[in-house]
Write an enzyme that holds these catalytic residues in place. Structure first.
Site, PDB file in Angstrom:
ATOM      1  CG  ASP A  56       1.999  -7.359  -2.237  1.00 31.89           C
ATOM      2  OD1 ASP A  56       2.097  -7.683  -3.232  1.00 31.89           O
ATOM      3  OD2 ASP A  56       2.048  -5.933  -1.765  1.00 31.89           O
ATOM      4  CE1 TYR A  84      -1.366   0.632  -5.028  1.00 28.34           C
ATOM      5  CE2 TYR A  84      -0.586   2.602  -5.865  1.00 28.34           C
ATOM      6  CZ  TYR A  84      -0.882   1.191  -5.954  1.00 28.34           C
ATOM      7  OH  TYR A  84      -0.171   0.444  -7.051  1.00 28.34           O
TER       8      TYR A  84
END
Length: 325
Positions: A56, A84
């Site tokens: 994103d 992440y």
């Protein structure tokens, strides 16, 4: 594109074509994955550039690009395990499950008994670890009847996506603090710094949302940084600023096909005879790698990637041939 933009593009010096290979990029915030690919096409002097998994615009971190024939490896890199680092804000829900959406609900976490919240947090994190069924965010890029879910949401549709199986290998809370909510209302929110290791297709935004729902306070993602894709860690990534400063008369440096394959697959060293056979699409003796039809990188005696192969019964079959055909 305006006439002025076309003229500016035409006046730019043409860059030499980069060698086939991978680029591991540290994507900056505000860039779409398409923006990075477009820039890489110019920097690498070729339009044959693709990426292994969208990030994103608000997210940063590892974005793996394939240049030239290395785009054929991206199908395998896309499915690799991801890692992440993220910040989850509990107490605030948004329409997109991240900081870019409109606030849809607020809960003052300061009124909840703190010891009770700590126990419930540990239980909720445990429930979201392992093999789980996850409903992706309605503004994800998943296609619904041929159209992206986020496009349908923007058009005013109420999109309900089906749950899908994903695996969260690790979900760790590394730091936490109670902070004032940004709206100035005096309500308190709860920020968690987390590390997540997960299968491809896992949405960290959805993890933030589901964690907030399990605690009854709502939640969304405020920061996301991808620290690893398969065998490609953030420590090996290059910034866009570094690539943009690359000399215009020197081909952009890429990770060679053989090295890229080593980071993704088990490796089989071939004899000269096996390399010739695979180069012509022929089968060879099986590799004996554990796992049904597990893909193996087959390297010739000169260290060049010849093919990707898979054991199928009594023989190893070439599934992608890179050299010698």
């Amino acid at each position: 594109m305006t006439a002025e933009q076309r003229e500016q593009r035409a006046s730019r010096p043409r860059r030499p074509t980069a060698a086939d290979g991978l680029l591991v990029i540290d994507k900056p915030a505000g860039w779409t994955s398409h923006d990075v690919v477009a820039k890489a096409r110019w920097l690498a002097g070729t339009r044959k550039v693709g990426h292994a998994g969208t990030l994103d615009p608000m997210a940063t971190g590892v974005l793996v690009l394939g240049i030239g024939r290395a785009t054929r490896l991206l199908t395998y890199v896309v499915g690799a395990e991801k890692e992440y680092l993220a910040t989850i804000r509990l107490g605030v829900s948004t329409s997109t499950d991240d900081a870019e959406g409109e606030v849809t609900g607020r809960t003052d976490v300061g009124v909840h008994p703190w010891p009770e919240l700590q126990v419930r947090l540990a239980d909720a994190v445990a429930e979201l670890t392992g093999d789980i069924q996850q409903v992706p965010s309605s503004v994800s890029a998943i296609k619904v009847d041929g159209q992206r879910a986020y496009a349908r949401v923007r058009a005013g549709e109420d999109v309900q996506l089906a749950a899908r199986p994903v695996t969260v290998h690790a979900f760790e809370v590394n730091d936490q603090q109670v902070v004032p909510d940004a709206d100035g209302s005096g309500l308190m929110a709860w920020d968690l710094s987390v590390r997540v290791v997960c299968s491809s297709g896992t949405y960290i935004r959805a993890l933030a949302r589901d964690l907030g729902e399990r605690l009854g306070v709502g939640g969304h993602l405020t920061m996301l940084r991808r620290s690893r894709v398969g065998g490609y860690p953030l420590s090996e990534a290059r910034s866009m600023a570094e690539l943009e400063a690359w000399p215009v008369d020197i081909p952009l440096d890429t990770l060679p096909l053989a090295d890229a394959a080593r980071a993704t697959f088990p490796v089989r060293d071939l004899t000269a005879e096996e390399a010739r056979a695979l180069g012509h699409g022929q089968r060879i003796a099986p590799s004996g790698v554990d796992g049904s039809e597990r893909t193996v990188a087959a390297l010739g005696p000169d260290g060049v990637l010849v093919a990707l192969i898979e054991d199928r019964g009594p023989q190893a079959w070439p599934v992608l041939v890179f050299s010698g055909s």
